[in-house]
Design a protein around this motif. Structure first.
Motif, PDB file in Angstrom:
ATOM      1  N   THR A 188       0.827  -1.209   0.000  1.00 16.69           N
ATOM      2  CA  THR A 188       0.000   0.000   0.000  1.00 16.69           C
ATOM      3  C   THR A 188       0.859   1.256   0.000  1.00 16.69           C
ATOM      4  N   VAL A 189       1.863   1.268   0.874  1.00 14.40           N
ATOM      5  CA  VAL A 189       2.772   2.427   0.954  1.00 14.40           C
ATOM      6  C   VAL A 189       3.475   2.645  -0.382  1.00 14.40           C
ATOM      7  N   ARG A 190       3.948   1.547  -0.992  1.00 16.35           N
ATOM      8  CA  ARG A 190       4.659   1.650  -2.269  1.00 16.35           C
ATOM      9  C   ARG A 190       3.744   2.176  -3.370  1.00 16.35           C
ATOM     10  N   VAL A 191       2.523   1.688  -3.438  1.00 15.05           N
ATOM     11  CA  VAL A 191       1.582   2.124  -4.469  1.00 15.05           C
ATOM     12  C   VAL A 191       1.209   3.590  -4.280  1.00 15.05           C
ATOM     13  N   VAL A 192       0.945   3.988  -3.037  1.00 16.93           N
ATOM     14  CA  VAL A 192       0.599   5.390  -2.749  1.00 16.93           C
ATOM     15  C   VAL A 192       1.739   6.310  -3.153  1.00 16.93           C
ATOM     16  N   LYS A 193       2.976   5.907  -2.842  1.00 13.54           N
ATOM     17  CA  LYS A 193       4.145   6.708  -3.236  1.00 13.54           C
ATOM     18  C   LYS A 193       4.195   6.865  -4.749  1.00 13.54           C
ATOM     19  N   SER A 194       3.969   5.772  -5.484  1.00  9.01           N
ATOM     20  CA  SER A 194       4.012   5.821  -6.944  1.00  9.01           C
ATOM     21  C   SER A 194       2.945   6.752  -7.506  1.00  9.01           C
ATOM     22  N   LEU A 195       1.730   6.645  -6.978  1.00  7.62           N
ATOM     23  CA  LEU A 195       0.624   7.474  -7.471  1.00  7.62           C
ATOM     24  C   LEU A 195       0.889   8.957  -7.229  1.00  7.62           C
ATOM     25  N   LEU A 196       1.325   9.294  -6.015  1.00  6.63           N
ATOM     26  CA  LEU A 196       1.565  10.700  -5.686  1.00  6.63           C
ATOM     27  C   LEU A 196       2.762  11.254  -6.444  1.00  6.63           C
ATOM     28  N   TRP A 197       3.798  10.427  -6.609  1.00  8.56           N
ATOM     29  CA  TRP A 197       4.995  10.880  -7.320  1.00  8.56           C
ATOM     30  C   TRP A 197       4.688  11.156  -8.797  1.00  8.56           C
ATOM     31  N   ALA A 198       3.764  10.364  -9.360  1.00 10.79           N
ATOM     32  CA  ALA A 198       3.425  10.517 -10.779  1.00 10.79           C
ATOM     33  C   ALA A 198       2.549  11.741 -11.040  1.00 10.79           C
ATOM     34  N   TYR A 199       1.761  12.157 -10.043  1.00  8.94           N
ATOM     35  CA  TYR A 199       0.775  13.204 -10.295  1.00  8.94           C
ATOM     36  C   TYR A 199       0.963  14.487  -9.498  1.00  8.94           C
ATOM     37  N   LEU A 200       1.903  14.492  -8.569  1.00  7.41           N
ATOM     38  CA  LEU A 200       2.188  15.722  -7.832  1.00  7.41           C
ATOM     39  C   LEU A 200       3.553  16.259  -8.245  1.00  7.41           C
ATOM     40  N   ASP A 201       3.650  17.578  -8.330  1.00  7.16           N
ATOM     41  CA  ASP A 201       4.907  18.203  -8.744  1.00  7.16           C
ATOM     42  C   ASP A 201       6.003  18.047  -7.703  1.00  7.16           C
ATOM     43  N   MET A 202       5.621  18.123  -6.443  1.00  7.63           N
ATOM     44  CA  MET A 202       6.616  18.051  -5.372  1.00  7.63           C
ATOM     45  C   MET A 202       6.180  17.039  -4.312  1.00  7.63           C
ATOM     46  N   LEU A 203       7.118  16.194  -3.914  1.00  3.44           N
ATOM     47  CA  LEU A 203       6.893  15.264  -2.815  1.00  3.44           C
ATOM     48  C   LEU A 203       8.080  15.360  -1.872  1.00  3.44           C
ATOM     49  N   PRO A 204       7.844  15.330  -0.562  1.00  2.00           N
ATOM     50  CA  PRO A 204       8.963  15.369   0.388  1.00  2.00           C
ATOM     51  C   PRO A 204       9.906  14.188   0.141  1.00  2.00           C
TER      52      PRO A 204
END
Length: 352
Positions: A50-66
């Protein structure tokens, strides 16, 4: 970076549904009543995915991730392969948890202190991510080997719950392997879109969940009995007596007698009762009662669908197959065949 040829909204929605369902399964297993090592490992595995999938989704669609959030996703990814392998090992051979198992998680543990320091430029894009993917490929291959051993071990004498676990492990492995291979194909081979893994996993996680809720017995861990720990018997002797049991049961058909017991079987094969019980438990993954009832039910099933027995009542077939009561026959039949004797007969006759 390759993308799937669907709208971003649908892509994100599908991946999100998969992440939510994966998290739900993790919570269900973690908070469920059946607490054991295998369920804990499976719960952790679903949380990690779940953590890995959420990271992938947010990284693909958000400009900036911590940076720390990205690293959490990669660290969770490092742990998925070992967790699934240990789950398969403990399903295949239940035992106590060993502290040595934590060695499988050394990569994840080593990266945790650097959560806020490593990034794509100084680690992941200069070999770190490639190492992660090859690391997962190795663990996926090892898990596949355990799955093959389990599939080979199951046969026509295997109990129903073991067969259910066989299908469960197969479905689970396909779902888990799909996301691992998709990430590998995307980054190492450059053949597939980045979010192909989460999308495929989203499909499989619902198949996994559906099968799990229909067959909740797969979450029961078989306990290892201490009374068998001091038994000394060679592999050749074990296989000899295992084959002898099959020969006695299939040739003589003693299970048709209502008073057939473990003690009588032991005398027929010239073994102490405890050794006969041990061979049945370990060799056929079931106990004596279920082992005998499997033969009785299979015999009853053949009689129910044979035109030679159309004039015989179901109750008479139950007694002829070794059951003392009709109720015990009905419950055993439904447990093994998944339906009642009358429904089974009706369905089979319709197929003719």
């Amino acid at each position: 970076m390759k993308t799937l040829k669907i709208s971003k909204e649908i892509e994100f929605l599908l991946g999100s549904f998969g992440a939510v369902q994966s998290a739900f399964l993790g919570i269900y297993l973690f908070l469920g009543k059946k607490h054991n090592t295998t369920n804990t490992l499976l719960s952790v595995f679903f949380f990690l995915i779940t953590v890995r999938v959420v990271k992938s989704l947010l990284w693909a669609y958000l400009d900036m991730l911590p940076v720390w959030f990205i690293n959490i996703g990669f660290i969770a990814h490092f742990a998925t392969g070992p967790t699934l392998l240990l789950y398969f090992l403990y399903v295949f051979k239940p035992k106590k948890w060993h502290i040595q198992n934590y060695l499988h998680f050394v990569p994840s543990l080593l990266l945790l202190p650097f959560l806020f320091r490593i990034n794509g430029g100084n680690f992941w894009h200069i070999g770190g991510y490639s190492f992660l993917l090859y690391h997962q490929l190795i663990y996926t291959t090892l898990t596949f080997g355990i799955l093959l051993l389990f599939l080979i071990k199951t046969n026509k004498h295997t109990s129903t719950i073991e067969k259910e676990k066989k299908y469960w492990l197969f479905i689970l492995f396909i779902g888990a392997a799909s996301i691992q291979l998709a990430y590998f194909s995307n980054y190492v081979l450059g053949l597939s879109p980045y979010l192909l893994g989460p999308i495929i996993y989203a499909v499989f996680i619902y198949i996994i969940a559906f099968y799990a809720f229909l067959n909740q017995r797969i979450f029961e861990e078989k306990e290892t009995s201490s009374k068998y720990q001091n038994i000394n018997i060679t592999t050749q002797e074990f296989e000899h007596y295992q084959n002898k049991i099959i020969q006695v049961i299939e040739v003589d058909k003693p299970y048709l007698n209502t008073d057939y017991t473990l003690d009588k079987l032991s005398k027929q094969i010239s073994l102490p009762t405890y050794l006969t019980s041990h061979i049945i438990n370990k060799g056929f993954n079931t106990n004596f009662s279920d082992f005998i009832n499997l033969y009785r039910i299979n015999k009853a099933a053949s009689m129910l669908t044979s035109s030679s027995y159309n004039h015989i009542k179901i109750s008479q077939i139950a007694y002829d197959c070794g059951f003392n009561t009709l109720s015990s026959f009905n419950s055993s039949f439904k447990k093994i065949k998944g339906t009642t004797p009358s429904q089974f007969k009706k369905i089979k006759l319709m197929d003719l």
